[in-house]
Write a protein that holds these residues in place. Structure first.
Motif, short mmCIF file in Angstrom:
data_model
loop_
_atom_site.label_atom_id
_atom_site.label_comp_id
_atom_site.label_asym_id
_atom_site.label_seq_id
_atom_site.Cartn_x
_atom_site.Cartn_y
_atom_site.Cartn_z
N THR A 197 -8.91 -16.60 -16.76
CA THR A 197 -9.63 -16.45 -15.45
C THR A 197 -8.94 -17.01 -14.28
O THR A 197 -7.92 -17.39 -14.35
N ASN A 198 -9.65 -17.35 -13.09
CA ASN A 198 -9.21 -18.01 -11.84
C ASN A 198 -8.99 -19.42 -12.20
O ASN A 198 -10.21 -20.03 -12.53
N THR A 258 -3.04 -20.80 1.61
CA THR A 258 -2.91 -22.04 0.61
C THR A 258 -3.76 -21.31 -0.60
O THR A 258 -3.45 -21.94 -1.59
N GLY A 259 -4.96 -20.76 -0.47
CA GLY A 259 -5.69 -20.50 -1.76
C GLY A 259 -5.41 -19.31 -2.48
O GLY A 259 -6.15 -18.85 -3.20
N LEU A 260 -4.22 -18.67 -2.00
CA LEU A 260 -3.77 -17.51 -3.00
C LEU A 260 -2.86 -17.66 -3.88
O LEU A 260 -2.37 -16.78 -4.59
N ALA A 261 -2.35 -18.94 -4.17
CA ALA A 261 -1.24 -19.11 -5.05
C ALA A 261 -1.53 -19.70 -6.44
O ALA A 261 -2.27 -20.49 -6.54
N TYR A 262 -0.88 -19.14 -7.43
CA TYR A 262 -0.94 -19.48 -8.84
C TYR A 262 -2.43 -19.77 -9.09
O TYR A 262 -2.88 -20.74 -9.98
N ASP A 263 -3.32 -18.83 -8.92
CA ASP A 263 -4.95 -19.10 -9.08
C ASP A 263 -5.27 -18.40 -10.38
O ASP A 263 -5.95 -17.42 -10.62
N VAL A 264 -4.44 -18.99 -11.42
CA VAL A 264 -5.14 -18.45 -12.84
C VAL A 264 -5.16 -19.98 -13.89
O VAL A 264 -4.83 -21.02 -13.50
N ALA A 265 -6.22 -19.56 -14.77
CA ALA A 265 -6.40 -20.72 -15.49
C ALA A 265 -6.88 -20.10 -17.15
O ALA A 265 -6.95 -18.92 -17.15
N LEU A 266 -6.61 -21.08 -17.98
CA LEU A 266 -6.97 -20.59 -19.41
C LEU A 266 -8.17 -21.34 -20.00
O LEU A 266 -8.55 -22.53 -19.71
N LEU A 267 -9.26 -20.70 -20.40
CA LEU A 267 -10.39 -21.26 -21.03
C LEU A 267 -10.26 -21.07 -22.64
O LEU A 267 -9.98 -19.99 -23.20
N ALA A 369 -1.82 -7.82 -13.66
CA ALA A 369 -2.29 -9.13 -12.75
C ALA A 369 -3.79 -9.56 -12.95
O ALA A 369 -4.59 -9.00 -13.80
N VAL A 370 -3.95 -10.65 -12.14
CA VAL A 370 -5.71 -11.22 -12.63
C VAL A 370 -5.82 -11.26 -11.00
O VAL A 370 -5.58 -11.82 -10.24
N ALA A 391 -4.25 -10.31 -6.16
CA ALA A 391 -4.39 -10.57 -7.58
C ALA A 391 -2.94 -11.47 -7.83
O ALA A 391 -1.95 -11.20 -7.10
N GLN A 392 -3.20 -12.25 -8.75
CA GLN A 392 -1.85 -12.89 -9.47
C GLN A 392 -1.25 -12.13 -10.28
O GLN A 392 -1.69 -11.86 -11.24
N ARG A 393 0.17 -12.05 -10.28
CA ARG A 393 0.92 -11.22 -11.45
C ARG A 393 0.90 -12.19 -12.42
O ARG A 393 0.86 -13.18 -12.69
#
Length: 568
Positions: A197-198, A258-267, A369-370, A391-393
């Motif tokens: 997710t983000n 600033t809020g558009l970078a590396y916006d991914v996370a693992l659950l 992408a996400v 979206a994040q590549r």
């Protein structure tokens, strides 16, 4: 006989001899299924990565399992071709573990010589007949191929959509044991107990139990037992804010994104998740080959002003959307030509709040992408008509899964630094050169001071916020000496865009002027105007939440008395 000599990787230096009675050698990390076994932490190699298959001719060929990668002598493997004797085989990526395959042929019978080269004769009539058959065959094949392509594309499109239908999970927050939980965003499985997710979804989740719900009216809920944010998500924002860069353009203040970078996370959840819901990631070479106009698809839970959104927490119904890639840039919105840096994918898939974390797939169904953000008209969940969204590549997802994110981020920091030159060339400059003149100009207008008047800078004092054990806040105090009848402007400016508040106290400790209390809307450049009735000592008190924050306190005084005093 086949001899495997490990050249690079965790098995380097080892040699394995494969018995002639084996027709298949499986390679991977699963010791129960593989004959060539890599250590469990060598995650560039799949659990069951590939196999060496003996051909009837005695040659060996490679068969890949799933989306795993292998190369022979530097070229992607062709499963139809035999492996040359002494070939170097590499697994996972161009710098992955490797080994050489040495094939020893059985000796030929001493009574039989080698077969000589044979001459082939073809008559003219037979040659003509052959050419006619070939021409007719080519024509038929062309028609069949065209029809087949249409059928295949339809089947493949339906397959991808059905896969997305199974893979779009709803992120929920449960605040009470009964009733439907609050929905929040979208996630999708990338492993048996892992979803993507983000980072902002996790960062802003607040209190309550986080769950993910499988799509459908009877979708199973899974409790989230752990999460990992990409380290670049907060690091990039901190880097940009530390530069304190601002651009004044046509009466508007613009700051770098600033809020558009590396916006991914693992659950991580209490799995296992359904096997057929797991989405494959595109390879790095595929991701670096994305193009404008590329057809893309997505599925998630955009919910703002969407009918039925209020019951999503009781039955997750994802929405399918399609579009194209509009542009590929770096995180500074620069048209960077190096494909390694174009990690921000701009697209025109319609989204709003709730779609955060949705997968974006290409024509082959692999995640490229996400979805992370959209262009807004100013409202929190009001997309603008320009329909350019972000979206994040997906390679930053792969970095996070494989434990490479920290190392990749260390390399990225050098790139960030190099892009500061571009920002300065675009007109960005230190924020204090923009905000402080604007504050003084506004005070000049509000108090009726002459247009040509210039303030005197009576004090410029650095300060540091120190922890206050009683209040739990962090404060810094600067003593001031103010004269009756003068009009002052007091400005505190914090580093790193850290929000602060400002209070002016008289010698008795009473507050005689103050800004609004600290909140989510607080700025890093609060100001006060004050005209003391009596001369004497005062204290400028700066407060914030982060001990150690550095700031500069400036005291300005108007040499010309205002026509009408105003106090804040």
């Amino acid at each position: 006989m086949l001899t495997i000599k490990h050249a690079e990787g965790p098995l380097a230096g080892q040699e394995q001899t494969i018995s002639d009675d084996l027709a298949q050698i499986t390679i991977g990390r699963d010791p129960d299924r593989c004959q060539i076994v890599y250590p469990p932490d060598c995650t560039i190699v799949g659990r069951v990565h590939c196999a060496l298959l003996r051909q009837p001719s005695g040659d060996w060929a490679i068969e890949l399992y799933g989306d795993h990668y292998a190369e022979v002598d530097g070229e992607p493997v062709d499963t139809r071709r035999a492996i040359p004797n002494g070939a170097k085989i590499r697994l996972g990526r161009h710098d992955g573990p490797s080994f050489t395959a040495n094939v020893a042929r059985d000796a030929a019978s001493p009574d039989l010589g080698l077969t000589g080269a044979q001459q082939k004769q073809i008559s003219v009539r037979r040659l003509v007949r052959r050419d006619v058959r070939i021409a007719l065959g080519v024509a038929v094949l062309a028609v069949v191929a065209a029809v087949g392509t249409l059928i295949y594309n339809k089947i493949e499109s339906d397959r991808i959509r059905q896969r997305l239908d199974r893979s779009a999970f709803l992120v929920e927050i449960r605040h009470r044991p009964d009733g439907c939980p609050d929905w929040d965003a979208t996630a999708w499985p990338v492993g048996r107990d892992l979803l993507v997710t983000n980072a902002h979804v996790v960062d802003e989740a607040g209190s309550g139990t986080m769950l993910v719900r499988a799509p459908g009216p009877a979708g199973k809920e899974y409790e989230v037992i752990g999460s990992v944010l990409h380290p670049g998500y907060k690091a990039f924002t901190a880097f940009v804010r530390a530069q304190d860069l601002v651009k004044w353009d046509a009466g508007q203040i613009e700051t770098p994104p600033t809020g558009l970078a590396y916006d991914v996370a693992l659950l991580r959840v209490k799995g296992p998740l359904p096997e057929d819901s797991i989405l494959p990631l595109a390879t790095q070479s595929e991701l670096q080959s994305l193009w404008k106009g590329m057809q893309i698809q997505s599925e998630g839970y955009p919910s703002q002003n969407v009918a039925g959104s209020s019951v999503l927490g009781c039955g997750a119904t994802p929405k399918y959307r399609a579009g194209v890639i509009e542009s590929l840039t770096d995180y500074f919105s620069s048209a960077e030509q190096d494909p390694k840096e174009t990690l921000l994918v701009m697209h025109n898939i319609p989204i709003t709040c709730g779609a955060s974390g949705s997968p974006v797939v290409g024509e082959d169904g692999k995640v490229i992408a996400v979805i992370s953000a959209f262009s807004s008209t100013g409202g929190q969940c009001a997309p603008s008509a320009v329909l350019i969204n972000y979206a994040q590549r997906a390679d930053i997802v792969a970095d996070l899964i494989d434990g490479r994110a920290a190392d990749a981020l260390a390399r990225d920091r050098a790139y960030w630094q190099s892009q500061l030159t571009m920002l300065h060339a675009a007109g960005y400059e230190p924020g204090n050169k923009i905000y402080i003149p604007l504050i003084l100009q506004a005070d000049k207008r509000n108090t009726g001071i002459g247009a040509d008047a210039e303030p005197a800078l009576d004090l410029r004092a650095p300060g540091v916020l120190l922890a206050d054990a009683k209040s739990g806040a962090a404060t810094g105090v600067t003593p001031l000496s103010l004269s009756a009848g003068q009009h002052y402007v007091i400005i505190a400016y914090a580093e790193g865009e850290t929000p602060i508040a400002l209070t002016l106290r008289d010698k008795s400790g009473g507050a005689v002027a103050f800004t609004d209390p600290l909140s989510a809307n607080s700025v890093w450049y609060p100001s006060l105007t004050f005209a003391p009735v009596a001369s004497g000592p005062y204290q400028a008190v700066v407060s914030g939440t982060a001990a150690g924050t550095k700031y500069i306190l400036r005291l300005y005084r108007w040499a010309e008395a205002p026509s009408a005093e105003t106090h804040r």
